[in-house]
Design an enzyme around this catalytic site. Structure first.
Site, mmCIF file in Angstrom:
data_model
loop_
_atom_site.group_PDB
_atom_site.id
_atom_site.type_symbol
_atom_site.label_atom_id
_atom_site.label_comp_id
_atom_site.label_asym_id
_atom_site.label_seq_id
_atom_site.Cartn_x
_atom_site.Cartn_y
_atom_site.Cartn_z
ATOM 1 N N GLU A 312 1.384 -0.523 12.869
ATOM 2 C CA GLU A 312 0.626 -2.267 13.419
ATOM 3 C C GLU A 312 0.821 -2.358 14.948
ATOM 4 O OE1 GLU A 312 -1.028 -3.633 9.037
ATOM 5 O OE2 GLU A 312 1.025 -4.837 9.654
ATOM 6 N N ASP A 385 -0.275 -0.142 0.165
ATOM 7 C CA ASP A 385 0.205 -1.168 0.936
ATOM 8 C C ASP A 385 -0.160 -2.547 -0.058
ATOM 9 O OD1 ASP A 385 1.289 -3.989 2.199
ATOM 10 O OD2 ASP A 385 -0.950 -4.154 3.437
ATOM 11 N N GLU A 413 0.118 -11.402 -1.488
ATOM 12 C CA GLU A 413 -0.685 -11.164 -0.431
ATOM 13 C C GLU A 413 -1.980 -11.112 -0.924
ATOM 14 O OE1 GLU A 413 0.377 -8.651 2.236
ATOM 15 O OE2 GLU A 413 -1.526 -8.504 3.558
#
Ligand code: BDP
Length: 716
Positions: A312, A385, A413
């Protein structure tokens, strides 16, 4: 002293006068906004007073607190916690526990230490001495600290001490929290306010909260903290910050916590003025060695570096044509025997049309055996993820010559932020208990067993909110993480019960139903967000709310449509041999369970299979109808949680009860939103009618697609 005076004098004061004193004290407390009022700040360490009968029974097993042998900052921390806890629970001070190192027990008690032989550091035994009084015995001081907290937990959960005999030791050496906190106080994926670290004021001022934070961690066995974000700022490696970190390390040392840093791989360029960060460049190697020396001069027990590289947009060894092993080993050499490099396996390349969930395995499996002995590879629990549900990561068990660490996300998240009640112990227990299929001679080798030389890391959910975690029930996830890292065999129900008893009420009429609800809460989230093995259907960037329709992001694997693959004919990601064949990354004995849609656990159905909308699922319903039924089941579970919580009001103080009720109301609304938006989208894609008797979504698909949340928290 004040506490002792009041307690011992109480017997001489007439009853009416005592009632008046209590009333006046309570009124004063209310007027002054007493810090002891129940706002969640005390976490599971609130040590609520015991009922009279239990207090008498516990008291009978205690005596004057005593330490055999010399005291140390760690034994002092243990003793101070014991006084704090027993004073509060028994309503008087002075009673306590004997703490003894194994070799320092008096003759009559020496047998107490026998079960400690061969236990790893931190192990302890709590048992009765020859005279019936309770002692905590350990091989080392950290064991005395953990044993003290365990004893307090035992009593605070409502058990008495009559037949206590507990021996326990940590299953995994590293039990770590990873903070995604930036030096300026922003917390990436944080939903509980700003960072708990005020770097600006350190080292001159250390917020006392940071001691309470360390006590909370020590109470559940956490022994390592990475203080900064994996998307790391090189600032953290400057002399100014090393000084700040040293103050923290000094403060946490007595509580058994070592500090670690996320290291930015390009730091030799960013800070050192070098033209490269190539791990094979001698100047770069020198720079890191000097940096490590500088850190160890300030912090002799510094844990080491955590590194997110070539992922990323982060810099890494591949920028110079080197491998992950080249990068990790260079840093490992700089640390030498003093510390450890934790290298993250969370990598995925851009642009390629391959299956993202395969990439970490493809990258790292060939590197097995190539890492230095002080390198640990940190692997997320699943290959995508931190989704509400994923199969376990195929690297577990497939890297027999590499030390492994499991990375979990405590901050939610992808599970509704801090507002949704989603107890994560079932998710982690599911991963830890999974058989990787890589055991020898047909024996099981669980994910937890592959971590024996590494440990577990959890992305922290703490912040500056008064209750630390945003939602009161989010404290349970911090707690459960530590408990599972200590003992991966603990059941989610057991953890939920002991947490609820310490945090809210010891009454089984409260703890039993609440624990049951907590254990079911994660499946509820799976059902209303991503049922039947769907994944990554969340809003762009912030990951708040449903967005299964998004298909226009620059990288294919950022789009929810990449994962749901829904079209007119069907839905799901074919990861069998006819598709991406990600299934082949698992041991054959494991892969076989997921290969056949007709017989497999349907919780993973659309993770592995692309199926027609009219495919008949195991319930007898078509896939479309089963999907709708699962969304409805999730929504119904949240409705039931909210109703149950309303019924339990008498067990919880008003403020925390209201806080939780408010959050459940938000969760209810959002669960309905998730269900409605998802059904509106998938129904439109397949051209399917709603099953008879099913509630129509509250809005049109256009309405759901038009929702925007630029202000959602935690989004960098
Ligand atoms: C993703 C988060 C991102 C993290 C990344 C990671 O959205 O903020 O930086 O994981 O783990 O889930 O590196």
């Amino acid at each position: 002293m004040i506490g002792r005076g009041l307690a011992s004098g109480a017997g001489q004061v007439p009853v009416v006068a005592r009632i008046c004193i209590v009333l006046i004290a309570s009124l004063c407390a209310i007027c002054a906004g007493d810090a002891r009022a129940e706002d969640g700040h005390a976490l599971w360490l609130r040590y609520a007073p015991l009922d009279e009968a239990t207090a008498i029974a516990v008291n009978a097993r205690l005596g004057p607190p005593e330490l055999f042998g010399n005291s140390s900052p760690m034994t002092q921390a243990a003793q101070s916690e014991l006084s704090r806890g027993f004073d509060a629970m028994l309503g008087q001070s002075g009673r306590g526990v004997i703490l003894a190192r194994a070799g320092q027990l008096p003759g009559g008690d020496s047998g107490l230490a026998e079960p400690l032989a061969g236990l790893p550091s931190g192990g302890y035994r709590i048992a009765q001495r020859h005279d019936g009084r309770v002692a905590v015995v350990a091989n080392d001081d950290i064991g005395l600290l953990y044993g003290s907290f365990a004893l307090l937990r035992h009593v605070a959960s409502g058990a008495n001490l009559d037949a206590i005999d507990v021996t326990s030791a940590p299953a995994l050496p590293l039990r770590m929290l990873d903070h995604w906190d930036n030096p300026d106080g922003f917390v990436e994926r944080g939903y509980a306010g700003r960072s708990i670290f005020n770097w600006w004021l350190l080292p001159d001022h250390l917020d006392p909260r940071l001691i309470d934070y360390a006590r909370a961690n020590a109470s559940i066995g956490i022994n390592a903290v990475v203080v900064n974000n994996v998307n790391a700022s090189a600032l953290m490696l400057t002399p100014r910050y090393i000084e700040k970190l040293a103050r923290l390390a000094d403060a946490w040392r007595p509580l058994g916590i070592r500090v670690w840093l996320s290291a930015r791989f390009s730091a030799p360029r960013d800070l050192g003025g070098l033209s490269t960060a190539d791990p094979l460049d001698p100047q770069v190697r020198r720079w890191w060695k000097d940096k490590a020396d500088e850190i160890y001069r300030a912090i002799p027990d510094f844990g080491g570096f955590l590194v997110k590289a070539n992922s990323e947009g982060q810099p890494g060894p591949q920028d110079y044509g080197r491998t992950h092993a080249d990068g990790a080993n260079m840093l490992a050499q700089a640390l030498g025997g003093r510390g450890t490099v934790i290298w993250r396996a969370f990598v995925y390349a851009s642009g390629s049309e391959t299956d993202r969930v395969k990439l970490a395995y493809e990258e790292f499996k060939p590197l097995d055996g190539k890492f230095a002995s002080n390198v640990i590879l940190q692997v997320k629990n699943g290959p995508l993820d931190f989704q509400p549900r994923e199969p376990f990561h195929p690297l577990f068990g497939a890297m027999p010559h590499t030390r492994l660490m499991l990375e979990a996300q405590i901050t939610k998240e992808y599970l509704g932020f801090a507002t949704h009640l989603a107890f994560l112990a079932p998710l982690w227990a599911e991963a830890l208990g999974a058989d990787t299929g890589h055991g020898e001679a047909g024996r099981a080798l669980t994910v937890a067993q592959t971590l024996a030389q590494g440990g577990m890391a959890g992305v922290a959910n703490t912040g500056s909110d008064r209750n630390w975690t945003g939602g009161h029930f989010d404290q349970a996830n911090w707690y459960a993480f530590g408990r599972l890292a200590w003992n991966p065999d603990l059941s989610a129900d057991e953890i939920a019960r002991e947490w609820a008893a310490q945090t809210f009420s010891r009454d089984p009429a409260f703890t039993v139903p609440v624990a049951e609800t907590m254990v079911g809460s994660r499946q509820a989230v799976v059902d209303y967000m991503t049922p039947l093995g769907l994944a990554h259907q969340m809003g762009t960037g912030h990951h708040y709310g449903p967005a299964p329709w998004v298909s226009d992001l620059s990288r294919p694997e950022w789009n929810p449509t990449y994962y749901n693959r829904a079209d007119k004919s069907g839905i799901g990601f074919d990861r069998t041999v006819t598709g991406s064949d990600a299934l082949a990354q698992y041991a054959p004995s494991v892969a076989v369970h997921w290969a056949d849609a007709a017989t497999m656990d349907e919780d993973y159905l659309l993770w592995f299979h692309h199926l027609q909308w009219d495919y008949q699922t195991q319930s007898g319903r078509t896939l479309w109808r089963e999907l709708v039924a699962r969304y409805d089941r999730g929504v119904a579970a949240v409705d039931a949680m909210a109703a149950q919580w309303a019924d339990l009001a008498s067990y919880v103080d008003a403020r925390r009860h209201r806080d939780v009720a408010d959050f459940l109301a938000i969760q209810k609304r959002e669960a309905h939103w998730w269900r409605d938006a998802s059904i509106a989208y998938f129904g439109a894609v397949c051209g399917c009618d709603l099953p008879p008797g099913t509630r129509t979504p509250a809005h049109s698909l256009d309405w759901y697609e038009a929702q925007r949340f630029p202000d959602a928290p935690g989004n960098p």
